[in-house]
Scaffold this active site. Structure first.
Site, short mmCIF file in Angstrom:
data_model
loop_
_atom_site.label_atom_id
_atom_site.label_comp_id
_atom_site.label_asym_id
_atom_site.label_seq_id
_atom_site.Cartn_x
_atom_site.Cartn_y
_atom_site.Cartn_z
N GLN A 233 -6.60 -4.28 11.55
CA GLN A 233 -5.28 -4.20 11.72
C GLN A 233 -5.41 -3.83 13.40
O GLN A 233 -4.55 -4.08 14.38
CB GLN A 233 -5.14 -2.89 10.64
CG GLN A 233 -4.64 -3.07 9.36
CD GLN A 233 -4.11 -2.29 8.51
OE1 GLN A 233 -3.53 -1.54 9.20
NE2 GLN A 233 -2.56 -3.06 7.83
N CYS A 396 1.55 -4.40 -9.53
CA CYS A 396 2.76 -4.05 -9.38
C CYS A 396 3.86 -3.97 -9.66
O CYS A 396 4.81 -3.24 -9.57
CB CYS A 396 2.21 -3.49 -7.63
SG CYS A 396 0.40 -2.54 -7.70
#
Length: 416
Positions: A233, A396
């Site tokens: 990242q 989720c």
């Protein structure tokens, strides 16, 4: 119910997926699991079938299609919800609409177990070990497990902002990658507004992601320090910020929040607290208090759950811990308020919940991921991984649709 087994829809590599490849022997316990599954299905209004359902069948309500009933019930008997997820990864069960199915089960969570057995529900769940705590070494390993999979993988299903957290939509309307990108920018702007980020603001971001929030803060004229534990990242964030022309305004560091130093006008942290773990909440909130100047503000975006449910499940080891987010725990608002009260000189000044927007965010991600199946394969991820990711996103989304979990932006202000 027939036990004829259709052809498998996934080939499982036992070296990569040992627990998915291995079906438990528990024949006798599987008999009890079969009875409990039928009970749960009746209570939730779910239809169990061994015949591949058509679109018309799906319109009649949530459907659980068992491709291999024996393997499904053995896994359920031994692993509970972990077994449910592993069975899906193995292709032993399916559904025309997994989100609708999982949402219905989540809505009837309490009733899925007969009343006399409910006190045993959390006693019988697998328990976390002490090794699950997010020490500095473990935190780096756990973050890498998920976020260092591949930047190219995340780019296949995230929108152009590369934002991996709930968006904030502007009322009803289409839900697609284009509207998602605008909704992500709206979410970021709302949080930056809430903590007063503008020209000259010194801002610390805990949890860089791929640099989307830092970019928008820098474009406001802020000086941004952003920290992450994900090497992949960090590398992509640095590139994106440089390409956007704001690289000199943003310092991207590979750093644990516990080691951050300095004092900032504002601190923001978007959906990072869920990875901290309960044992380190005091250290996290103490760090927030230490890093923001007197009179400054902290903006948190956090997934939340009911306090009683959090307390009942906080020591449980789940499918999500095993395969997706090791070491994590979703806090309750009450738990956050207690940490703020006991560990900081801050007060809570604003809260906004938008769980329905997270459900829609996940819906767009899941569709985009499914549409990119060939590209996912091309990156070297196999069919079991794709089913794991599909189950994760559906699971989720169902949690938010059922209201078992929520997401909030919480703004704190430090005393002057």
């Amino acid at each position: 119910m027939t036990t004829t087994t259709p052809p498998p829809i996934t080939t499982v590599d036992p070296r990569r997926w040992p627990d998915v490849a291995r079906v438990p022997r528990a024949r006798l316990r599987a008999t009890a699991a079969r009875a409990l599954a039928r009970y749960a299905a009746r209570e939730a209004g779910v239809r169990i079938t061994t015949t591949d359902p058509t679109g018309a069948d799906a319109a009649e309500g949530p459907v659980l299609y068992l491709r291999d009933p024996e393997a499904f019930h053995r896994r359920l008997a031994v692993g509970g919800l972990i077994g449910l997820g592993e069975s899906y990864m193995a292709g032993e069960w399916d559904s025309p609409d997994p989100v609708a199915l999982l949402t219905r089960l989540a809505e009837h969570y309490v009733e899925l177990v007969p009343r006399p057995l409910r006190p045993l529900r959390h006693v019988t769940l697998p328990r976390r070990g002490l090794g699950d705590r997010n020490t500095r070494t473990a935190a780096r390993r756990n973050i890498g497990h998920h976020y260092d999979l591949s930047n190219d993988l995340f780019a296949l299903f995230l929108d152009r902002t590369m934002t991996y957290s709930s968006a904030l939509f502007d009322g009803p309307g289409p839900r697609d990658p284009h509207t998602l990108a605008s909704a992500q920018e709206r979410k970021i702007d709302r949080l930056l507004d809430a903590v007063g980020v503008g020209p000259g603001t010194t801002l610390l971001e805990i949890g860089t992601g791929w640099g989307g929030l830092a970019l928008r803060a820098a474009r406001r004229g802020a000086r941004v320090t952003t920290i992450t534990l994900s090497a992949e990242q960090r590398d992509l964030a640095v590139r994106r910020l440089a390409e956007a022309g704001v690289g000199e305004a943003v310092d991207v560091r590979l750093l644990d929040y516990r080691d951050a130093e300095g004092e900032y006008d504002a601190v923001v942290s978007v959906e990072m607290i869920e990875a901290v773990g309960e044992h380190y909440w005091p250290a996290y909130f103490s760090a927030l208090d230490r890093l923001v100047r007197p009179g400054g503000r902290v903006g948190l975006q956090s997934i939340t759950m009911d306090h009683r449910l959090m307390r009942a499940s906080r020591h449980s080891y789940t499918w999500m811990h095993k395969y997706v987010f090791p070491g994590g725990l979703i806090p309750s608002v009450e738990a956050i308020e207690r940490q703020v009260r006991e560990r900081t000189s801050m007060t809570l000044v604003d809260r906004t919940a938008f769980g329905a927007d997270y459900a829609d965010t996940l819906m767009v991600w899941r569709r985009s991921f499914a549409d990119a199946a060939a590209e996912v394969d091309g990156l070297g991820f196999d069919a079991v991984f794709r089913r794991m990711w599909d189950f994760y996103l559906a699971y989720c989304e169902a949690g938010f649709r059922a209201g078992l979990i929520d997401v909030e932006q919480i703004v704190l202000e430090r005393a002057r």
